[in-house]
Design an enzyme around this catalytic site. Structure first.
Site, PDB file in Angstrom:
ATOM      1  N   ASP A  50      -9.725 -30.913  29.359  1.00 18.12           N
ATOM      2  CA  ASP A  50      -9.614 -32.009  28.379  1.00 18.12           C
ATOM      3  C   ASP A  50     -10.874 -32.245  27.538  1.00 18.12           C
ATOM      4  OD1 ASP A  50      -7.620 -33.126  26.428  1.00 18.12           O
ATOM      5  OD2 ASP A  50      -8.466 -34.916  27.438  1.00 18.12           O
ATOM      6  N   ASP A  90     -13.821 -34.920  31.624  1.00 14.13           N
ATOM      7  CA  ASP A  90     -12.989 -34.866  32.813  1.00 14.13           C
ATOM      8  C   ASP A  90     -12.310 -33.462  32.827  1.00 14.13           C
ATOM      9  OD1 ASP A  90     -10.610 -35.148  31.243  1.00 14.13           O
ATOM     10  OD2 ASP A  90     -10.566 -37.053  31.334  1.00 14.13           O
ATOM     11  N   TYR A 139      -4.170 -42.700  28.392  1.00 10.25           N
ATOM     12  CA  TYR A 139      -5.146 -41.992  27.508  1.00 10.25           C
ATOM     13  C   TYR A 139      -4.710 -41.539  26.457  1.00 10.25           C
ATOM     14  CZ  TYR A 139      -7.820 -42.898  31.598  1.00 10.25           C
ATOM     15  OH  TYR A 139      -8.385 -43.416  32.735  1.00 10.25           O
ATOM     16  N   GLU A 189     -18.002 -39.423  23.601  1.00 14.36           N
ATOM     17  CA  GLU A 189     -17.031 -38.715  24.150  1.00 14.36           C
ATOM     18  C   GLU A 189     -17.004 -37.303  23.256  1.00 14.36           C
ATOM     19  OE1 GLU A 189     -12.951 -39.992  25.372  1.00 14.36           O
ATOM     20  OE2 GLU A 189     -14.116 -38.472  26.658  1.00 14.36           O
TER      21      GLU A 189
END
Ligand SMILES: *[C@@H]1O[C@H](CO)[C@@H](O)[C@H](O)[C@H]1NC(C)=O
Ligand SMILES: *[C@@H]1O[C@H](CO)[C@@H](O)[C@H](O)[C@H]1NC(C)=O
Ligand SMILES: *[C@@H]1O[C@H](CO)[C@@H](O)[C@H](O)[C@H]1NC(C)=O
Ligand SMILES: *[C@@H]1O[C@H](CO)[C@@H](O)[C@H](O)[C@H]1NC(C)=O
Length: 462
Positions: free
Chosen positions: A77, A80, A228, A436
């Site tokens: 994803d 992670d 999340y 991110e």
């Protein structure tokens, strides 16, 4: 569905652009190529010999369902190593949509085969996840367990539980989005491999029946996802899945259902964003394309006019919707408005210039690039564990998380979350609000870049 053959349809589409160009055209073809490399770096499972990412190898080969079903493959994803079908499916739908619209661009830039491979890497996995008509795996890996590890996916050894939706634990957004992705991919593969295309469509139809017959929020079935990727409701996914099935089958039953859902779930209201959990703007655009009805065209125009004229902006002109995924939010809106300009001939020059302005910001028009490996002063410390690891046989772990140097492996093509509302940005690995990277962040960006290449090519031929 119009496929925008170069130089044939809507020749006026991009003509107005050159007069108001403010900066030199970035190298969109390189950006497109790099974005596909990012997807390659995110691959899980057994990698083919042809992999272009030297620091990646086979990983998570023993991912399995509750009854031992093989669930290897698919994409990680983000930083992670959870495989998360909901955002993976949205990503697939948007990438496939861009490829359907701008096929010639992918072909002429030498990216068509890579694009098909990127889609197939996801759709092969979704076929595995769809273990029975009303059973679909939505997640492999546990976010909490996964987040105790920093390192290479090839070396992780935490337990990787698998989570599914079924008739007793339905998840209509998840089944609906997976159906949409498979419909879009089925269209894309129709010329290439009829057998594969039909196989994908069969899964798309079954998943749509699952989504509509057994209603429920997927994060109730897969509670670990809530922290999340909380869902905002499934009305939009049901509608989205129905329009995509109509596009793939031309069966009027699906467009009738889409229009019923549109009314029932009040999808006509102008949205503020286009995001993996809020598909309203995409639905309005698709319905406009598929039905040519003025109501949907007006809704798309209203969304784009609002986004361009009234949405919050940073001082340097980036539209600002949320601090998390700032750039992807902007690119997603750009994608909708570029499609509206080219495919529906709505406010062409304004929308094209807007899309260009937002993408050019990302690619460095305001002094720094936010696409890893591209242009001026690009991010050196994306929040991404695999690329933060040194070359083997050096060990990798939490030390690399806090190390204040560039990621030793360049994560080419990754779009970072982006700056804050004041254009302020910090290139620091542990600042995930800035750095991110995720599958879905790149999707709207990549498809918009393909559209801008289309515009440039049409312009040059005038
Ligand atoms: C696009 O819209 C413009 C402005 O409304 C119009 O002049 C033009 O003819 C349209 N082009 C096409 C191809 O429909
Ligand atoms: C790509 O372009 C070439 C040259 O125009 C053409 O022969 C070929 O059929 C195209 N491929 C696809 C998949 O469209
Ligand atoms: C898992 O990996 C860590 C570090 O990579 C290692 O210290 C540990 O012994 C491994 N555990 C198992 C059960 O293999
Ligand atoms: C077409 O797809 C089918 C089903 O996935 C596969 O078995 C076959 O090998 C594919 N054919 C080619 C030429 O790739």
């Amino acid at each position: 569905m119009p496929v925008y053959a170069l130089g044939l349809l809507f020749l006026t589409a991009c003509q107005a652009t050159p007069h108001s160009l403010k900066s030199a055209t970035p190298d969109y073809a390189t950006a497109l190529k790099l974005s596909l490399l990012f997807y390659e770096a995110q691959r899980s499972g057994h990698l083919p010999e042809t992999t272009r990412i030297p620091w990646r190898r086979d990983s998570a080969l023993s991912d399995k369902g509750l009854h031992g079903e093989d669930l290897s493959g698919g994409y990680y994803d983000a930083s992670d190593f959870v495989k998360f079908s909901f955002t993976m499916a949205f990503t697939t739908t948007i990438l496939a949509w861009g490829m359907l619209s701008f096929k010639d661009v992918y072909n002429e830039t030498g990216q068509y085969e890579y694009g098909l491979d990127a889609i197939k890497w996801a759709t092969d996995y979704f076929v595995k996840c769809h273990v029975a008509p009303f059973e679909f795996y939505g997640q492999v890996g546990d976010f909490s367990l996964d987040h105790t590890f920093w390192g290479r996916p090839e070396e992780m050894n935490m337990t990787r539980p698998a989570y599914k939706i079924d008739v007793d634990h339905p998840g209509s957004e998840l089944a609906g989005e997976a159906s949409a992705a498979l419909s879009a991919a089925s269209l894309l593969f129709r010329e290439r491999n009829k057998t594969y295309s039909e196989e994908l469509l069969k899964h798309a139809v079954e998943l749509y029946e699952f989504a509509t017959t057994y209603r429920g929020l997927y994060h109730d079935a897969i509670p670990g996802a809530r922290v999340y990727y909380e869902s905002t409701g499934y009305g939009d996914e049901l509608t989205w899945a129905a329009v995509w099935l109509y596009k793939a089958t031309r069966n009027v039953r699906y467009v009738e259902q889409a229009e019923n859902f549109y009314t029932k779930f009040r999808i006509k209201d102008r949205p503020n964003e286009f995001f993996y959990n809020k598909k309203v703007a995409g639905i309005q655009l698709l319905l406009a394309e598929q039905t040519q009805r003025p109501e949907y065209k007006a809704a798309t125009k209203s969304f784009c006019d609002y986004s361009i004229k009234e949405q919050l902006r940073t001082p340097h002109g980036l539209i600002f919707i949320d601090k998390s995924g700032t750039l992807s939010h902007a690119a997603n809106v750009a994608f909708i408005c570029l499609q509206a300009a080219i495919g529906l001939n709505i406010s062409q020059s304004t929308y094209i210039n807007f899309a260009k302005e937002q993408i050019d910001y990302i690619l460095g028009s305001k002094g720094r690039s936010y696409l890893v490996g591209y242009g001026l002063n690009y991010p050196k410390q994306p929040h991404h564990s695999a690329s933060s690891c040194p070359d083997l046989p050096e060990p990798c772990g939490w030390k690399q998380f806090t190390w204040k140097g560039p990621n030793p492996q360049i994560l080419y093509g990754a779009l970072v979350s982006g700056p804050d509302q004041n254009d302020h940005y910090e290139d620091i690995r542990d600042e995930f609000l800035y750095n991110e990277v995720t599958l879905d962040y790149n999707a709207g960006f990549q498809s918009t870049v393909a559209g801008l290449i289309y515009c440039d090519k049409v312009m040059k031929r005038e």
